[in-house]
Design a protein around this motif. Structure first.
Motif, mmCIF file in Angstrom:
data_model
loop_
_atom_site.group_PDB
_atom_site.id
_atom_site.type_symbol
_atom_site.label_atom_id
_atom_site.label_comp_id
_atom_site.label_asym_id
_atom_site.label_seq_id
_atom_site.Cartn_x
_atom_site.Cartn_y
_atom_site.Cartn_z
ATOM 1 N N GLN A 39 0.753 -1.126 -0.185
ATOM 2 C CA GLN A 39 -0.178 -0.153 0.051
ATOM 3 C C GLN A 39 0.976 1.263 0.025
ATOM 4 O OE1 GLN A 39 -2.981 0.220 3.009
ATOM 5 N NE2 GLN A 39 -4.314 1.469 1.644
ATOM 6 N N ALA A 40 0.709 1.962 -1.054
ATOM 7 C CA ALA A 40 1.486 3.389 -1.140
ATOM 8 C C ALA A 40 0.529 4.483 -0.551
ATOM 9 C CB ALA A 40 1.792 3.611 -2.665
ATOM 10 N N GLY A 42 -2.026 7.266 -0.496
ATOM 11 C CA GLY A 42 -2.965 7.521 -1.293
ATOM 12 C C GLY A 42 -3.448 6.633 -2.408
ATOM 13 N N LYS A 43 -2.977 5.446 -1.957
ATOM 14 C CA LYS A 43 -3.443 4.277 -2.971
ATOM 15 C C LYS A 43 -4.099 2.934 -2.114
ATOM 16 C CE LYS A 43 -0.057 5.183 -6.743
ATOM 17 N NZ LYS A 43 0.877 4.726 -7.398
ATOM 18 N N GLN A 44 -4.755 2.456 -3.147
ATOM 19 C CA GLN A 44 -5.339 1.136 -2.400
ATOM 20 C C GLN A 44 -4.494 0.010 -2.336
ATOM 21 O OE1 GLN A 44 -9.013 0.979 -5.233
ATOM 22 N NE2 GLN A 44 -9.744 0.348 -3.440
ATOM 23 N N ARG A 45 -4.551 -1.007 -1.162
ATOM 24 C CA ARG A 45 -3.760 -1.944 -1.114
ATOM 25 C C ARG A 45 -3.850 -2.912 -2.434
ATOM 26 N NH1 ARG A 45 -4.631 -4.688 4.483
ATOM 27 N NH2 ARG A 45 -3.913 -2.445 5.141
ATOM 28 N N GLU A 46 -2.563 -3.359 -2.938
ATOM 29 C CA GLU A 46 -2.357 -3.627 -4.355
ATOM 30 C C GLU A 46 -1.899 -5.362 -3.978
ATOM 31 O OE1 GLU A 46 -0.082 -2.892 -8.402
ATOM 32 O OE2 GLU A 46 0.757 -1.966 -6.426
ATOM 33 N N SER A 63 2.453 -5.450 -12.534
ATOM 34 C CA SER A 63 3.299 -4.367 -12.411
ATOM 35 C C SER A 63 4.759 -4.778 -11.804
ATOM 36 C CB SER A 63 3.000 -3.388 -11.435
ATOM 37 O OG SER A 63 2.769 -3.722 -10.192
ATOM 38 N N GLU A 89 8.055 3.978 -7.926
ATOM 39 C CA GLU A 89 6.693 3.605 -7.994
ATOM 40 C C GLU A 89 6.581 2.082 -7.179
ATOM 41 O OE1 GLU A 89 7.318 6.102 -11.406
ATOM 42 O OE2 GLU A 89 8.272 4.163 -10.834
ATOM 43 N N ALA A 92 6.323 1.698 -0.752
ATOM 44 C CA ALA A 92 4.975 1.315 -0.204
ATOM 45 C C ALA A 92 5.362 0.518 0.920
ATOM 46 C CB ALA A 92 4.032 0.527 -1.146
#
Length: 124
Positions: A39-40, A42-46, A63, A89, A92
């Protein structure tokens, strides 16, 4: 109680490598499919990568394909995420998670147990 502990995070320059480890205690790791999710800000958990109970089957997010690899050593109750060619990128918090499902789900709510996470920061 089953506990998962991540280690190996840190600061690395772009193009470098890190190796993350997930160690399971209070249970037998071979009974779980293990996933790595991140999780970065401002982003959702990926979903990043997952590995089957025996280690025969592995999965990775688009990715990170070709850059990250996942493996496990059930005798040591450990799963490893090898991260190469890191990019900014990739910055996280990386979480190790365990599920009783028979596959590595990309949905975080499918996981039963979670570690506290380890920070990975990749500089330009």
């Amino acid at each position: 109680q089953v506990q998962l502990v991540e280690s190996g995070g840190g600061l690395v320059q772009a193009g470098g490598s890190l190796r993350l480890s997930c160690t399971v205690s209070g249970g037998t790791i071979s009974t779980f499919v293990i996933g790595w999710l991140r999780q970065a800000p401002g982003k959702q958990r990926e979903f990043v990568a997952g590995i089957g109970r025996s280690g025969r089957d592995t999965y990775s997010g688009d990715s990170v394909k070709g850059r990250f690899s996942i493996s496990r050593d059930n005798a040591k109750n450990t799963v490893t995420l090898q991260m190469n060619s890191l990019e900014p990128e990739d910055t996280a918090v990386y979480y190790c998670a365990a599920t009783t499902r028979s596959y590595a789900s990309s949905r975080d709510y499918d996981y039963n147990y979670w570690g506290q996470g380890t920070q990975v920061t990749v500089s330009s």
